[in-house]
Scaffold this motif. Structure first.
Motif, short mmCIF file in Angstrom:
data_model
loop_
_atom_site.label_atom_id
_atom_site.label_comp_id
_atom_site.label_asym_id
_atom_site.label_seq_id
_atom_site.Cartn_x
_atom_site.Cartn_y
_atom_site.Cartn_z
N PHE A 151 0.83 -1.21 0.00
CA PHE A 151 0.00 0.00 0.00
C PHE A 151 0.87 1.26 0.00
CE2 PHE A 151 -2.90 -2.99 2.43
CZ PHE A 151 -3.70 -3.26 1.32
N LEU A 152 1.95 1.23 0.75
CA LEU A 152 2.83 2.40 0.81
C LEU A 152 3.51 2.64 -0.55
CD1 LEU A 152 4.50 1.84 4.31
CD2 LEU A 152 2.60 3.36 3.72
N LEU A 153 3.90 1.57 -1.22
CA LEU A 153 4.48 1.72 -2.56
C LEU A 153 3.47 2.29 -3.54
CD1 LEU A 153 6.62 -1.54 -2.93
CD2 LEU A 153 7.46 0.81 -2.84
N ASN A 154 2.24 1.85 -3.43
CA ASN A 154 1.20 2.41 -4.31
C ASN A 154 1.00 3.89 -4.02
OD1 ASN A 154 -0.98 2.42 -6.22
ND2 ASN A 154 -2.39 2.41 -4.49
N ALA A 155 1.01 4.27 -2.76
CA ALA A 155 0.88 5.69 -2.41
C ALA A 155 2.00 6.50 -3.05
CB ALA A 155 0.90 5.86 -0.89
N ALA A 156 3.21 5.96 -3.02
CA ALA A 156 4.35 6.67 -3.62
C ALA A 156 4.23 6.75 -5.14
CB ALA A 156 5.65 5.98 -3.23
N SER A 157 3.58 5.74 -5.76
CA SER A 157 3.48 5.71 -7.22
C SER A 157 2.68 6.87 -7.78
CB SER A 157 2.87 4.38 -7.68
OG SER A 157 1.46 4.34 -7.42
N PHE A 158 1.78 7.44 -7.00
CA PHE A 158 1.00 8.58 -7.48
C PHE A 158 1.89 9.81 -7.66
CE2 PHE A 158 -2.33 5.93 -5.61
CZ PHE A 158 -3.26 5.95 -6.64
N GLY A 159 3.04 9.81 -7.01
CA GLY A 159 3.96 10.92 -7.19
C GLY A 159 4.45 11.03 -8.63
N ALA A 160 4.54 9.89 -9.34
CA ALA A 160 4.98 9.92 -10.73
C ALA A 160 3.97 10.67 -11.60
CB ALA A 160 5.18 8.50 -11.24
N VAL A 161 2.69 10.43 -11.35
CA VAL A 161 1.65 11.13 -12.11
C VAL A 161 1.65 12.61 -11.78
CG1 VAL A 161 -0.81 11.20 -12.69
CG2 VAL A 161 0.27 9.03 -12.11
N LEU A 162 1.77 12.93 -10.50
CA LEU A 162 1.77 14.33 -10.09
C LEU A 162 2.96 15.09 -10.69
CD1 LEU A 162 0.73 13.87 -6.35
CD2 LEU A 162 -0.57 15.08 -8.11
N PHE A 163 4.12 14.46 -10.72
CA PHE A 163 5.28 15.10 -11.33
C PHE A 163 5.04 15.36 -12.82
CE2 PHE A 163 9.18 14.70 -13.84
CZ PHE A 163 9.90 15.77 -13.35
N GLY A 164 4.48 14.36 -13.51
CA GLY A 164 4.20 14.52 -14.93
C GLY A 164 3.23 15.65 -15.20
N LEU A 165 2.17 15.75 -14.39
CA LEU A 165 1.19 16.82 -14.56
C LEU A 165 1.80 18.19 -14.26
CD1 LEU A 165 -1.87 15.07 -12.85
CD2 LEU A 165 -1.68 15.63 -15.28
N TYR A 166 2.64 18.24 -13.22
CA TYR A 166 3.27 19.51 -12.84
C TYR A 166 4.25 19.99 -13.91
CZ TYR A 166 6.18 22.83 -10.27
OH TYR A 166 6.89 23.94 -9.89
#
Length: 428
Positions: free
Chosen positions: A171-186
């Motif tokens: 679950f913690l790894l999945n939480a961190a994976s959303f950072g990749a999408v946020l970086f791409g959007l930013y």
């Protein structure tokens, strides 16, 4: 095949999706395992968790499209990704500390469903703003390829991590994976986006979207076709499990193999759709729906488990051809200011019917057998494809066809018929 990746914004988005989708599939496996562990193997608890995750789409799915039309899609996606990451983080902390209870998973699954209500139509409608109309079919197909590639990789990685570390770190790894999408959007160049002007807040915008679709015969036909096939024909997590266990008396590993074969077919279908990448026609959509439904019937009738597995690959290819063609057809056919609401309705039909279709498929399996749950679902798809194909045919196309048949008949027979129609042929 990868034409849309030449767009920098889409490359950033796609790379983030690969990471995030893998994390999402890892969480799905870990969530099911955690529920079974906390509820002492209760299938009912597992079913409740799945139902709660899909219930918001059934209840609020149409409103997600309204939000997508009202606000900047890029900003909305940032908020939904943060929300889903936070939910995964909370579940991970609860699992790692040993504080997790079944009701915690229920609440967080429902919360994830609420975030998905907004995220799904917004993400679908955002693709055309990154790549434009010309590359939209290619980008949709690549999104499907990313999703199904993660569908193959994620569960396998999750299984290893659960065995080594338990569910919490997944679950913690999945939480961190959303950072990749946020970086791409930013990191996107906003001046290169083809953003539609946000629709100003006003009363009746949901009804306006429904009236828009109701007044479009082509959109209605696509939604009817997708709705029936998704409800009755695309319940493979349920049907393959039932067939593996009840018909072939196999274990959980065999069910996992069946899911992988279907995902392999879906990945292949997505890559083939990306290679084709042309604007889809209604003929392709109806034809692929008919092929998929026939394959589903044949798959349900396979005499051995290995032949059953083999047929899942072409079935997955046909299934992905339907979904990519339907998605592209809808998005390329609507006005930009309506795209969010129409995609909200599309996702409601495509995903929101799962809580209705799964119990119906389960009932058919109990009443008529596990094979019948697949065969009957395919038969519903065949009937739907034929009816939609009939209504989608250009008006007046049947009469010219009959005329061509008539001209092919002998001249003397045509003269006799013409005379009869004119009333000049006497009886006897």
């Amino acid at each position: 095949m990868f034409r849309s990746l030449s767009n920098r914004n889409y490359r950033l988005f796609s790379a983030g999706q690969v990471v995030s989708n893998t994390g999402t599939w890892m969480q799905r496996v870990a969530q099911d395992w955690l529920v079974l562990d906390l509820a002492h193997g209760s299938g009912t608890a597992l079913g409740i968790t799945t139902g709660l995750q899909f219930l918001p789409m059934l209840l609020f799915g149409l409103w997600g499209g309204v939000i997508a039309d009202r606000y900047s899609k890029r900003r909305v996606l940032m908020l939904t990704q943060v929300s889903m990451g936070a939910l995964a983080l909370v579940l991970g902390v609860l699992a790692v500390t040993g504080s997790a209870q079944v009701w915690h998973v229920y609440v967080l699954a429902f919360g994830l469903g609420v975030a998905t209500v907004v995220d799904n139509p917004t993400r679908q409608a955002f693709v055309v703003e990154m790549v434009g109309r010309r590359d939209l079919p290619n980008a949709i197909a690549l999104n499907s390829a990313s999703f199904n590639g993660a569908r193959l990789l994620g569960p396998a990685v999750a299984g290893v991590l659960i065995a080594l570390l338990g569910t919490g770190p997944v679950f913690l790894l999945n939480a961190a994976s959303f950072g990749a999408v946020l970086f791409g959007l930013y990191a996107m160049r906003t001046d290169e986006l083809r953003a539609a002007a946000p629709v100003k807040r006003a009363k009746g915008q949901l009804r306006e979207g429904l009236r828009y679709v109701r007044g479009r015969r082509d959109l209605m036909l696509v939604l009817v076709l997708v709705g029936f096939i998704a409800t009755f024909g695309m319940n493979f997590p349920t049907t393959t499990a039932l067939v593996a266990k009840q018909t072939f008396h196999s274990d959980a590993s065999s069910f996992g193999l069946a899911s992988s074969m279907l995902a392999l077919g879906a990945l292949t279908g997505a890559l083939l759709a990306a290679r084709r990448a042309s604007q889809p026609r209604m003929r392709l959509l109806v034809g692929s729906a008919l092929v998929f439904s026939v394959l589903e019937v044949v798959t349900g009738l396979m005499p051995t488990f290995w032949s059953f597995l083999l047929l899942l690959v072409p079935t997955g290819i046909a299934m992905m051809t339907i979904t990519t063609a339907a998605n592209s057809t809808i998005q390329l056919s609507v006005a930009p200011e309506m795209r969010g609401r129409v995609m909200g309705l599309y996702m409601f039909v495509f995903l929101g019917t799962n809580p209705l279709g799964a119990p119906a498929v389960g009932w058919m399996a109990e009443e008529f057998g596990a094979r019948a749950s697949i065969v009957l679902g395919g038969m519903v798809g065949v009937a739907t494809a034929l009816v939609v194909g009939l209504f989608a045919a250009p008006r007046g196309s049947i009469r010219p066809a009959l005329a061509r048949v008539r001209l092919a008949r002998p001249r003397t027979e045509r003269r006799t018929e013409a005379a009869a129609e004119a009333g000049t042929v006497s009886e006897g």
